[in-house]
Scaffold this motif. Structure first.
Motif, PDB file in Angstrom:
ATOM      1  N   ASP A  21       0.828  -1.202   0.000  1.00 38.32           N
ATOM      2  CA  ASP A  21       0.000   0.000   0.000  1.00 38.32           C
ATOM      3  C   ASP A  21       0.867   1.260   0.000  1.00 38.32           C
ATOM      4  O   ASP A  21       0.392   2.348   0.289  1.00 38.32           O
ATOM      5  CB  ASP A  21      -0.918   0.002   1.227  1.00 38.32           C
ATOM      6  N   LEU A  22       2.149   1.106  -0.329  1.00 37.25           N
ATOM      7  CA  LEU A  22       3.062   2.232  -0.319  1.00 37.25           C
ATOM      8  C   LEU A  22       2.973   3.020  -1.617  1.00 37.25           C
ATOM      9  O   LEU A  22       2.951   2.441  -2.705  1.00 37.25           O
ATOM     10  CB  LEU A  22       4.501   1.749  -0.128  1.00 37.25           C
ATOM     11  N   ALA A  23       2.944   4.364  -1.497  1.00 36.64           N
ATOM     12  CA  ALA A  23       2.925   5.203  -2.694  1.00 36.64           C
ATOM     13  C   ALA A  23       4.205   5.035  -3.496  1.00 36.64           C
ATOM     14  O   ALA A  23       4.201   5.066  -4.730  1.00 36.64           O
ATOM     15  CB  ALA A  23       2.744   6.666  -2.294  1.00 36.64           C
ATOM     16  N   GLN A  82       6.000  12.458  -2.489  1.00 35.38           N
ATOM     17  CA  GLN A  82       4.913  13.364  -2.829  1.00 35.38           C
ATOM     18  C   GLN A  82       4.926  13.739  -4.306  1.00 35.38           C
ATOM     19  O   GLN A  82       3.876  13.906  -4.932  1.00 35.38           O
ATOM     20  CB  GLN A  82       5.010  14.628  -1.970  1.00 35.38           C
ATOM     21  N   ARG A 140       4.830   6.317   4.190  1.00 33.39           N
ATOM     22  CA  ARG A 140       3.401   6.379   4.565  1.00 33.39           C
ATOM     23  C   ARG A 140       3.026   7.768   5.102  1.00 33.39           C
ATOM     24  O   ARG A 140       1.870   8.179   4.978  1.00 33.39           O
ATOM     25  CB  ARG A 140       3.103   5.311   5.615  1.00 33.39           C
ATOM     26  N   ASN A 157       4.017  10.524   3.907  1.00 29.34           N
ATOM     27  CA  ASN A 157       4.052  11.514   2.821  1.00 29.34           C
ATOM     28  C   ASN A 157       3.295  10.997   1.603  1.00 29.34           C
ATOM     29  O   ASN A 157       3.890  10.628   0.589  1.00 29.34           O
ATOM     30  CB  ASN A 157       5.501  11.809   2.442  1.00 29.34           C
ATOM     31  N   PRO A 158       1.968  10.966   1.683  1.00 31.01           N
ATOM     32  CA  PRO A 158       1.194  10.446   0.550  1.00 31.01           C
ATOM     33  C   PRO A 158       1.414  11.270  -0.714  1.00 31.01           C
ATOM     34  O   PRO A 158       1.673  12.475  -0.635  1.00 31.01           O
ATOM     35  CB  PRO A 158      -0.262  10.543   1.041  1.00 31.01           C
ATOM     36  N   ARG A 159       1.334  10.589  -1.833  1.00 34.48           N
ATOM     37  CA  ARG A 159       1.561  11.238  -3.121  1.00 34.48           C
ATOM     38  C   ARG A 159       0.568  12.369  -3.332  1.00 34.48           C
ATOM     39  O   ARG A 159      -0.617  12.240  -3.039  1.00 34.48           O
ATOM     40  CB  ARG A 159       1.421  10.220  -4.252  1.00 34.48           C
ATOM     41  N   SER A 166       0.587  15.207  -1.784  1.00 31.18           N
ATOM     42  CA  SER A 166       0.485  16.098  -0.634  1.00 31.18           C
ATOM     43  C   SER A 166       1.630  17.099  -0.679  1.00 31.18           C
ATOM     44  O   SER A 166       2.532  17.003  -1.487  1.00 31.18           O
ATOM     45  CB  SER A 166       0.532  15.294   0.670  1.00 31.18           C
TER      46      SER A 166
END
Length: 212
Positions: A3-5, A176, A205, A207-209, A211
């Motif tokens: 679930d990692l960006a 991000q 986790r 630093n969601p893409r 953001s």
């Protein structure tokens, strides 16, 4: 699948002798790693293969892609999952012909949009941009900015790798900006490898893409 960006792309230190196989297993067992790049210098294929084979087995047992740096011939010999080519390490089309359509072929593109587009047109599976930060692993000749990642992600579907001096403390802006993979070496092998992998996952986790 994670679930990692951004996923981790782990690069070996130049010295993979001694306890390194145990360190690699410990790092991979600490959390998801997408790929491991075998990067040694100054060895012929026979000597390099002897060092690579136990590491390749560790990766295969954990379903981690095993990528060879620079050498198409070594990748062919080992039946590796792919090869990573620098700008002076050969042609993507030739590598594809020798390694087959399922091989993962990556290309170093430094800070160049042109090189990245050319690699994509030649059939590369991913492009690598960097260095984003000063690196203790290799001399920094090209400096890339997060705007390069944002530009690439806005136009192309081909995955991109961010490389160069990346640590858990500074990786946030790269995640991000859309780096599909974060390539790391000294930040992991320079200390406790398992703790470093966990710290990277925590930072990714956080630093969601998309953001800021």
């Amino acid at each position: 699948m994670t679930d990692l960006a951004s996923e981790l792309y782990l690069i070996s230190p130049l010295d993979v002798t001694g306890p390194f196989p145990d360190r690699l297993a410990r790092a991979l067992d600490a959390g998801p790693v997408a790929a491991f790049q075998f990067r040694v210098k100054g060895l012929d294929d026979h000597a390099a293969a002897k060092l690579a084979e136990p590491l390749q087995k560790i990766c295969a047992e954990r379903e981690v892609a095993f990528i060879i740096n620079d050498s198409v011939s070594l990748a062919k010999r080992l039946g590796a999952d792919g090869v990573h080519l620098g700008q002076d390490d050969g042609d993507v089309g030739e590598a594809r012909e020798r390694l087959g359509r399922d091989a993962q072929i990556g290309v170093t593109c430094h800070d160049s949009r042109h090189l990245a587009m050319a690699a994509g047109e030649a059939g590369a599976d991913y492009v690598a941009f960097g260095a984003f930060f000063p690196s203790s692993t290799k001399e920094t000749k090209h400096v890339a900015g997060v705007d390069l990642l944002e530009w690439w992600q806005g136009i192309f579907e081909l995955p991109c790798v961010a490389i160069g001096g990346i640590t858990p403390e500074n990786c946030g802006p790269l995640v991000q900006a859309g780096a599909d993979f974060i390539a790391v070496s000294n930040a992991v092998w320079g200390g406790d490898e398992a703790a470093a992998i966990l710290a990277f996952h925590e930072a990714i986790r956080a630093n969601p893409r998309g953001s800021d």
